[in-house]
Design an enzyme around this catalytic site. Structure first.
Site, PDB file in Angstrom:
ATOM      1  N   GLU A   1      40.732  39.296  49.587  1.00 29.23           N
ATOM      2  CA  GLU A   1      40.251  37.947  49.914  1.00 29.23           C
ATOM      3  C   GLU A   1      39.024  37.995  50.818  1.00 29.23           C
ATOM      4  O   GLU A   1      38.170  37.106  50.755  1.00 29.23           O
ATOM      5  CB  GLU A   1      41.357  37.120  50.553  1.00 29.23           C
ATOM      6  CG  GLU A   1      42.480  36.724  49.614  1.00 29.23           C
ATOM      7  CD  GLU A   1      42.013  35.894  48.428  1.00 29.23           C
ATOM      8  OE1 GLU A   1      40.986  35.183  48.555  1.00 29.23           O
ATOM      9  OE2 GLU A   1      42.657  35.959  47.369  1.00 29.23           O
TER      10      GLU A   1
ATOM     11  N   HIS B   1      33.047  33.021  44.449  1.00 26.60           N
ATOM     12  CA  HIS B   1      34.300  33.494  45.050  1.00 26.60           C
ATOM     13  C   HIS B   1      34.951  34.562  44.157  1.00 26.60           C
ATOM     14  O   HIS B   1      35.302  35.654  44.634  1.00 26.60           O
ATOM     15  CB  HIS B   1      35.251  32.302  45.227  1.00 26.60           C
ATOM     16  CG  HIS B   1      36.592  32.662  45.780  1.00 26.60           C
ATOM     17  ND1 HIS B   1      36.917  32.523  47.112  1.00 26.60           N
ATOM     18  CD2 HIS B   1      37.699  33.173  45.191  1.00 26.60           C
ATOM     19  CE1 HIS B   1      38.161  32.924  47.310  1.00 26.60           C
ATOM     20  NE2 HIS B   1      38.662  33.322  46.157  1.00 26.60           N
ATOM     21  N   GLU B   2      35.096  34.240  42.879  1.00 24.29           N
ATOM     22  CA  GLU B   2      35.732  35.199  41.972  1.00 24.29           C
ATOM     23  C   GLU B   2      34.861  36.430  41.753  1.00 24.29           C
ATOM     24  O   GLU B   2      35.367  37.534  41.531  1.00 24.29           O
ATOM     25  CB  GLU B   2      36.072  34.530  40.645  1.00 24.29           C
ATOM     26  CG  GLU B   2      37.032  33.343  40.754  1.00 24.29           C
ATOM     27  CD  GLU B   2      38.329  33.652  41.477  1.00 24.29           C
ATOM     28  OE1 GLU B   2      38.729  34.840  41.535  1.00 24.29           O
ATOM     29  OE2 GLU B   2      38.946  32.711  42.010  1.00 24.29           O
TER      30      GLU B   2
ATOM     31  N   HIS C   1      35.835  38.950  44.347  1.00 20.94           N
ATOM     32  CA  HIS C   1      37.009  39.734  43.939  1.00 20.94           C
ATOM     33  C   HIS C   1      36.619  40.802  42.922  1.00 20.94           C
ATOM     34  O   HIS C   1      36.992  41.970  43.039  1.00 20.94           O
ATOM     35  CB  HIS C   1      38.053  38.807  43.305  1.00 20.94           C
ATOM     36  CG  HIS C   1      38.853  38.018  44.282  1.00 20.94           C
ATOM     37  ND1 HIS C   1      39.580  38.595  45.296  1.00 20.94           N
ATOM     38  CD2 HIS C   1      39.064  36.669  44.387  1.00 20.94           C
ATOM     39  CE1 HIS C   1      40.207  37.650  45.997  1.00 20.94           C
ATOM     40  NE2 HIS C   1      39.900  36.479  45.461  1.00 20.94           N
TER      41      HIS C   1
END
Length: 501
Positions: free
Chosen positions: A295, A265-266, A269
């Site tokens: 996001e 997830h990170e 980003h």
């Protein structure tokens, strides 16, 4: 009235130089924030709060200086190239909002959020909302005052939401959230009524092994460690610039898939940040489009890549090698997508119940900002709505209303972008699948370059050249829509759980 065309280049250059200095201060402040959450000694908060407050004040003053207003007036109506016109549009938007906010309020908010971080951390560790409640009261008062300065006649929550998503209005966000709730709640109910028995990963997985796998996962996906680093934090996050985009994760020795999902997830980003134009650093063209788009990148990599069967067909051998397990790719896929009944923590939630966490906090935030909910009542309301929406009731505040860091940041209005980003992720991935030959096969084979290139070409490289809605339509060929996400959710989870959908 616009000035003569001969003065336009000078005004534009002066504006860009001033904006760049403001940006550099903001980026330095971001590094101080990262340090506070990752490395700073526990006793460093009083000084750090003053440091960050001073920098925030200086950054604000540079952006709202009278000269900035004059340069923008000189450029009003000027016939500029498209990219320069976009730069002026974005700086003007920020100037028009921030010039209304006093510098001392900006400094006070920055200091208050720095002061809030250790208070939240202690309150969470001790399951004690009452310890954190006065801090929340202070931040709510400050953010209401901030919103009133910008637009005293508007819904203050809508004003705050626009800080995170400037071009999708709050009414659209509410419609999307309502549509997700209306469609996902019955789907989750159907799943819970099945007798499907999806595989669960069990055992003890040492933090050192999880860190090693997290680092290798980042390398496999294409994270550039020359311009980033991996650390741990109580609440995982990513921050930085295209030159220095850092990620954090956290570990639970009984839940190896949680740290893996958090890391991916990170990464999403950070790969967006690393994909921004280096030549345009210090200008809006070198900055992300907003948190809905940001996001969308994290949720795309986490869910449409990291939670797919194709990904696990290629990755499960490395997982087994690291942990000494013998999972099949199907077992890993099922474990990564299991819809749990006991789903208290948002960052550990499955892909479906995740959105009920967003809706719950969004509703509470709106009531807090409006003054319709007393801060002291938050734990009870939180627990009641958890039980209503998710069928579970927290036993302690740390796994309830204190679980997320965002209120300590004063980030009221942030949460809707999580679900908006998930919706956009599905829309973008559908477009990428249409454009990239056998994308699933490439994911299966560990070839992530084509997806990186598609996202960079269609999203990252543009920075803020386009508004959110224009960027989406250019990338996907259609306006922002929840259709792709809802079709994806029905298809994926219907197949996993044997539903007739």
């Amino acid at each position: 009235m616009a000035t003569e065309q001969s003065s336009v280049p000078e005004a534009y250059d002066d504006l860009l130089e001033q904006y760049g200095r403001s940006t550099y201060l903001g980026d330095a402040n971001m590094v101080l924030s990262w340090d506070q959450e990752v490395m700073m000694p526990e006793g460093g908060t009083p000084a750090r709060a003053k440091q960050r407050g001073a920098i925030s004040g200086m950054q604000h003053e540079l952006l709202v200086d009278d000269d900035v207003g004059a340069w923008l007036e000189d450029l009003d109506g000027a016939d500029l190239p498209a990219e320069q016109a976009a730069v002026v549009r974005e700086i003007r938007r920020q100037y028009d909002r921030k010039a209304k906010v006093p510098t001392d309020l900006v400094e006070e908010i920055s200091e208050a959020t720095s002061d809030a971080h250790p208070v939240w951390q202690e309150a969470k560790e001790n399951d004690d909302w009452e310890t954190f409640a006065p801090t929340v009261e202070r931040l709510l008062d400050l953010k209401r005052e901030y919103a009133e300065h910008i637009d005293p006649d508007a819904d203050p929550y809508a004003v705050l939401f626009a800080d995170y998503e400037p071009y999708i209005d709050l009414e659209t966000a509410e419609r999307v959230l309502e549509r997700l709730r209306d469609r996902l709640v019955p789907l989750i109910d159907d799943i819970r009524e099945t007798d499907a028995d999806l595989y669960t990963v069990e055992g003890t997985f040492p933090e050192a092994d999880q860190m090693a796998l997290a680092r290798e996962t980042l390398e496999t996906l294409g994270y550039d460690f020359e311009h980033g680093r991996l650390d741990t934090a109580p609440h995982p996050f990513s921050s930085g610039t295209q030159f220095d985009a850092r990620v954090t994760t956290r570990f639970d020795e009984s839940e190896p898939l949680d740290s893996l999902g958090s890391t991916i997830h990170e990464f999403g980003h950070a790969t967006y940040t690393q994909g921004l134009s280096t030549d345009d650093y210090g200008t809006p063209l070198g900055e992300h489009r907003g948190l809905t788009v940001h996001e969308s990148q994290s949720r795309l990599w986490e869910n449409h890549v990291g939670r797919t069967e194709a990904f696990w067909e290629g990755f499960v051998p490395r997982f087994n090698e690291q942990y000494g397990t013998d999972l099949t790719s199907r077992q890993a896929y099922e474990a990564a997508n299991q819809v749990y009944e006991d789903n208290l923590i948002r960052v550990e939630a499955d892909e479906l119940t995740y959105h009920l966490h967003i809706i719950l906090r969004f509703e509470i935030e709106r009531d807090l900002i409006a003054g319709d909910l007393d801060v002291a009542e938050v734990p009870a309301v939180w627990n009641d709505r958890m039980e209503e929406y998710l069928g579970v009731r927290p036993d302690a505040d740390g796994e309830g209303c204190l679980q997320d860091i965002h209120w300590s940041h004063g980030s009221f209005g942030y949460f809707p972008t999580y679900s908006l980003g998930s919706v956009l992720a599905a829309q973008l991935y559908a477009a990428a699948e249409s454009d990239i030959d056998d994308l699933a096969g490439k994911v299966r084979g560990g070839e992530f370059g084509p997806l990186h290139e598609w996202l960079t070409d269609n999203v990252h490289a543009h920075g803020q050249r386009y508004t959110t809605d224009d960027l989406i339509e250019r990338a996907t060929g259609e306006p922002f829509t929840a259709d792709h996400f809802l079709e994806y959710a029905d298809s994926k989870f219907g197949a996993l759980y044997g539903l007739d959908r």
